[in-house]
Design a protein around this motif. Structure first.
Motif, PDB file in Angstrom:
ATOM      1  N   ARG A 181       0.854  -1.187   0.000  1.00  0.00           N
ATOM      2  CA  ARG A 181       0.000   0.000   0.000  1.00  0.00           C
ATOM      3  C   ARG A 181       0.889   1.236   0.000  1.00  0.00           C
ATOM      4  N   LEU A 182       0.728   2.054  -1.030  1.00  0.00           N
ATOM      5  CA  LEU A 182       1.572   3.241  -1.173  1.00  0.00           C
ATOM      6  C   LEU A 182       1.380   4.222  -0.025  1.00  0.00           C
ATOM      7  N   ASP A 183       0.171   4.351   0.497  1.00  0.00           N
ATOM      8  CA  ASP A 183      -0.048   5.310   1.589  1.00  0.00           C
ATOM      9  C   ASP A 183       0.717   4.897   2.840  1.00  0.00           C
ATOM     10  N   GLU A 184       0.840   3.589   3.082  1.00  0.00           N
ATOM     11  CA  GLU A 184       1.580   3.131   4.259  1.00  0.00           C
ATOM     12  C   GLU A 184       3.075   3.414   4.105  1.00  0.00           C
ATOM     13  N   ILE A 185       3.600   3.204   2.891  1.00  0.00           N
ATOM     14  CA  ILE A 185       5.028   3.479   2.663  1.00  0.00           C
ATOM     15  C   ILE A 185       5.308   4.972   2.785  1.00  0.00           C
ATOM     16  N   LEU A 186       4.392   5.804   2.271  1.00  0.00           N
ATOM     17  CA  LEU A 186       4.556   7.259   2.387  1.00  0.00           C
ATOM     18  C   LEU A 186       4.542   7.689   3.855  1.00  0.00           C
ATOM     19  N   LEU A 187       3.677   7.084   4.662  1.00  0.00           N
ATOM     20  CA  LEU A 187       3.620   7.412   6.093  1.00  0.00           C
ATOM     21  C   LEU A 187       4.911   7.018   6.801  1.00  0.00           C
ATOM     22  N   GLU A 188       5.477   5.869   6.415  1.00  0.00           N
ATOM     23  CA  GLU A 188       6.737   5.441   7.013  1.00  0.00           C
ATOM     24  C   GLU A 188       7.861   6.408   6.656  1.00  0.00           C
ATOM     25  N   SER A 189       7.888   6.832   5.385  1.00  0.00           N
ATOM     26  CA  SER A 189       8.904   7.801   4.960  1.00  0.00           C
ATOM     27  C   SER A 189       8.724   9.133   5.674  1.00  0.00           C
ATOM     28  N   TYR A 190       7.478   9.572   5.751  1.00  0.00           N
ATOM     29  CA  TYR A 190       7.146  10.826   6.449  1.00  0.00           C
ATOM     30  C   TYR A 190       7.631  10.766   7.904  1.00  0.00           C
ATOM     31  N   THR A 191       7.349   9.664   8.580  1.00  0.00           N
ATOM     32  CA  THR A 191       7.739   9.508   9.988  1.00  0.00           C
ATOM     33  C   THR A 191       9.251   9.477  10.135  1.00  0.00           C
ATOM     34  N   LYS A 192       9.920   8.749   9.266  1.00  0.00           N
ATOM     35  CA  LYS A 192      11.375   8.599   9.354  1.00  0.00           C
ATOM     36  C   LYS A 192      12.085   9.936   9.137  1.00  0.00           C
ATOM     37  N   ILE A 193      11.663  10.673   8.094  1.00  0.00           N
ATOM     38  CA  ILE A 193      12.328  11.947   7.765  1.00  0.00           C
ATOM     39  C   ILE A 193      12.129  12.972   8.879  1.00  0.00           C
ATOM     40  N   THR A 194      10.910  13.098   9.369  1.00  0.00           N
ATOM     41  CA  THR A 194      10.647  14.097  10.428  1.00  0.00           C
ATOM     42  C   THR A 194      11.305  13.725  11.751  1.00  0.00           C
ATOM     43  N   LYS A 195      11.495  12.426  11.958  1.00  0.00           N
ATOM     44  CA  LYS A 195      12.147  11.982  13.187  1.00  0.00           C
ATOM     45  C   LYS A 195      13.640  12.283  13.145  1.00  0.00           C
ATOM     46  N   GLU A 196      14.259  12.099  11.972  1.00  0.00           N
ATOM     47  CA  GLU A 196      15.695  12.339  11.833  1.00  0.00           C
ATOM     48  C   GLU A 196      16.016  13.825  11.736  1.00  0.00           C
ATOM     49  N   ASN A 197      15.065  14.622  11.212  1.00  0.00           N
ATOM     50  CA  ASN A 197      15.303  16.070  11.038  1.00  0.00           C
ATOM     51  C   ASN A 197      14.133  16.834  11.669  1.00  0.00           C
ATOM     52  N   SER A 198      14.345  17.297  12.848  1.00  0.00           N
ATOM     53  CA  SER A 198      13.262  17.966  13.592  1.00  0.00           C
ATOM     54  C   SER A 198      12.810  19.272  12.958  1.00  0.00           C
ATOM     55  N   THR A 199      13.674  19.847  12.110  1.00  0.00           N
ATOM     56  CA  THR A 199      13.307  21.140  11.485  1.00  0.00           C
ATOM     57  C   THR A 199      12.458  20.944  10.232  1.00  0.00           C
ATOM     58  N   TYR A 200      12.352  19.704   9.744  1.00  0.00           N
ATOM     59  CA  TYR A 200      11.595  19.449   8.509  1.00  0.00           C
ATOM     60  C   TYR A 200      10.099  19.418   8.808  1.00  0.00           C
ATOM     61  N   LYS A 201       9.336  20.031   7.877  1.00  0.00           N
ATOM     62  CA  LYS A 201       7.883  20.062   8.002  1.00  0.00           C
ATOM     63  C   LYS A 201       7.291  19.352   6.774  1.00  0.00           C
ATOM     64  N   VAL A 202       6.626  18.238   7.025  1.00  0.00           N
ATOM     65  CA  VAL A 202       6.074  17.431   5.930  1.00  0.00           C
ATOM     66  C   VAL A 202       4.576  17.271   6.142  1.00  0.00           C
ATOM     67  N   SER A 203       3.812  17.516   5.077  1.00  0.00           N
ATOM     68  CA  SER A 203       2.358  17.325   5.143  1.00  0.00           C
ATOM     69  C   SER A 203       1.948  16.298   4.089  1.00  0.00           C
ATOM     70  N   LEU A 204       1.037  15.407   4.444  1.00  0.00           N
ATOM     71  CA  LEU A 204       0.569  14.349   3.545  1.00  0.00           C
ATOM     72  C   LEU A 204      -0.934  14.474   3.356  1.00  0.00           C
ATOM     73  N   ASN A 205      -1.351  14.592   2.097  1.00  0.00           N
ATOM     74  CA  ASN A 205      -2.765  14.753   1.784  1.00  0.00           C
ATOM     75  C   ASN A 205      -3.183  13.722   0.734  1.00  0.00           C
ATOM     76  N   ILE A 206      -4.133  12.850   1.082  1.00  0.00           N
ATOM     77  CA  ILE A 206      -4.631  11.830   0.165  1.00  0.00           C
ATOM     78  C   ILE A 206      -6.099  12.117  -0.115  1.00  0.00           C
ATOM     79  N   GLU A 207      -6.451  12.198  -1.395  1.00  0.00           N
ATOM     80  CA  GLU A 207      -7.831  12.509  -1.767  1.00  0.00           C
ATOM     81  C   GLU A 207      -8.785  11.479  -1.168  1.00  0.00           C
ATOM     82  N   ASN A 208      -9.916  11.973  -0.682  1.00  0.00           N
ATOM     83  CA  ASN A 208     -10.901  11.090  -0.053  1.00  0.00           C
ATOM     84  C   ASN A 208     -11.531  10.121  -1.050  1.00  0.00           C
TER      85      ASN A 208
END
Length: 455
Positions: free
Chosen positions: A308-335
């Motif tokens: 599932r692509l949304d799950e992989i994107l969430l994992e990437s989002y979590t990993k990047i923001t955890k390693e770089n506290s200054t990074y701001k990432v927003s994820l939007n998936i159409e309903n």
């Protein structure tokens, strides 16, 4: 054994078998025809002599004399006549009785009306002859001298012709196979000249639509790919050497300076900090190279499963923001997008590496270190857009953005090795997806397009 010799021998062997079958058929049919023809001649001769004996006034002595005179120059048919009581009525030469008729043989003739058989080299026929209401058994025997001479001559001619034809076919086969395979021999000679240092050489091709020309074209295509691969490898190794040399040189310099004289605790800590930063850069480069090697595997050797692509994107989002506290990432998936439309077949690790690179790049080159991820659906295609605001990428840089080790002069102040986007594109190609980039009005968007087969 060379193909030319093998083809010639195989062609000669097949021809020899066909000629052998043909010659045997001719000889056997001729042998059968001679046999039946001579039996007919014997029957005619037996009837003719019996007619002569019963219907003419020629004495028996004259018939004996006629038989002996003919027998000196011809293989005269020897005829014998018996009545129903198996008594000898007439014999051409009773002293030299070829057949030696027995009562059993005569009984068989009267019973079957006609018999024929071989007696050594002689052919014998027995028939029933009717005259004035009485029946007689007539035998005729002779040696078919001219028929056997004809068969012997036919066999000799067949053997001689067979041998001569085989020799001619073998020589013709050598000539034709040599002529037919001469392009292949020329191709082999050209291939011998191609070495690792002469990959620019190519095989000669023609306009013919045969297998050899197709082989030459495919071989040239392979050489083209090998040459490109070698050039890319040389370029790759050269860039790696340069990228590794920079942090290694910095580490060596820092350590040499630290070892030459005494420093304060703060100075030592600063030197260690610089060396540590360079070591981390080397680790990142090594990891990038490892990922690149994995993405360069044969697709058949990479394990794919339903993801599932949304799950992989969430994992990437979590990993990047955890390693770089200054990074701001927003994820939007159409309903409107359903869960099954987000499922693809792929490799989770490689896809996460690609998404990490796109998110990290977007945050790194954005003034506020932000990245917006938008997932949308259009007919049978799934779009994932990674956008950021910042300096617009020039058209010249956009043309080379996915090339390995390429870094724009505008962004050289940011740390990197020029591998991330090249690696990202290779990963998406492995997943039959495309990646596009658009940069204008201080906004850059990387768009990943998946062909959604589940919709």
């Amino acid at each position: 054994m060379k193909i030319r010799t093998r083809l010639t021998l195989l062609f000669t062997l097949i021809t020899a078998m066909l000629l052998g079958v043909y010659s045997f058929s001719i000889y056997y049919s001729s042998k059968e025809a001679r046999e039946q023809s001579f039996y007919s001649e014997l029957q005619n001769e037996a009837i003719a002599k019996t007619d002569l004996f019963f219907r003419s006034s020629l004495p028996e002595q004259e018939m004996h004399k006629l038989y002996k005179n003919n027998n000196r120059t011809l293989n005269e048919v020897q005829v014998a006549i018996y009545d129903v009581h198996k008594n000898l009525i007439y014999h051409d030469d009773a002293k030299v009785d070829y057949v030696k008729e027995t009562p059993e043989m005569l009984s068989e003739i009267f019973q079957k009306k006609r018999i024929n058989f071989f007696l050594d080299d002689l052919q014998v026929i027995g028939i029933v002859y009717h005259f004035e209401g009485k029946s007689y058994a007539v035998t005729a025997a002779s040696y078919d001298k001219y028929g056997y001479e004809y068969l012997t001559h036919l066999l000799t001619i067949s053997i001689i012709s067979f041998v001569i034809i085989l020799i001619l076919i073998y020589l013709s086969g050598i000539f034709l196979s040599k002529k037919a395979l001469s392009p292949l021999s020329e191709m082999v000679n050209q291939i011998k000249k191609i070495t690792a240092g002469k990959l620019q050489l190519r095989l000669k091709t023609t306009k013919e639509k045969d297998e050899l020309n197709e082989l030459a074209q495919n071989f040239n295509g392979m050489l083209e790919r090998l040459e490109n691969s070698f050039d890319a490898q040389k370029h790759f190794v050269s860039n790696i050497s340069h990228e590794l040399r920079t942090p290694l040189s910095a580490i060596i310099t820092e350590l040499e300076l630290a070892s030459k004289k005494d420093h304060t605790k703060e100075e030592y800590q600063e030197s260690i900090s610089y060396a540590l930063e360079d070591a981390r850069n080397m680790v990142k480069l090594s990891n990038s190279l490892m990922d690149l090697a994995k993405a360069s595997y044969d697709p058949n050797e990479i394990s794919f499963s339903e993801l599932r692509l949304d799950e992989i994107l969430l994992e990437s989002y979590t990993k990047i923001t955890k390693e770089n506290s200054t990074y701001k990432v927003s994820l939007n998936i159409e309903n409107e997008i359903e869960e099954h439309e987000l499922i693809i077949r792929g490799n989770e690790y490689l896809l996460q590496v690609a998404f990490n690179n796109l998110i990290d790049n977007a945050c790194k080159y954005s003034p506020d270190h932000s990245c917006s991820i938008d997932v949308s659906m259009n007919t049978r295609r799934l779009y994932i857009r990674f956008g950021n605001t910042g300096i617009t990428i020039s058209p010249e840089d956009l043309e080379h953005i996915f090339k390995p080790f390429y870094r724009s002069e505008t962004f050289r102040k940011e740390k990197g090795h020029g591998i991330g986007l090249f690696l990202t594109e290779k990963i998406f190609i492995l997943h039959h997806a495309a990646v596009r980039v658009n940069s204008e009005n201080n906004k850059t968007v990387f768009t990943v397009i998946f062909e959604n087969k589940n919709s």
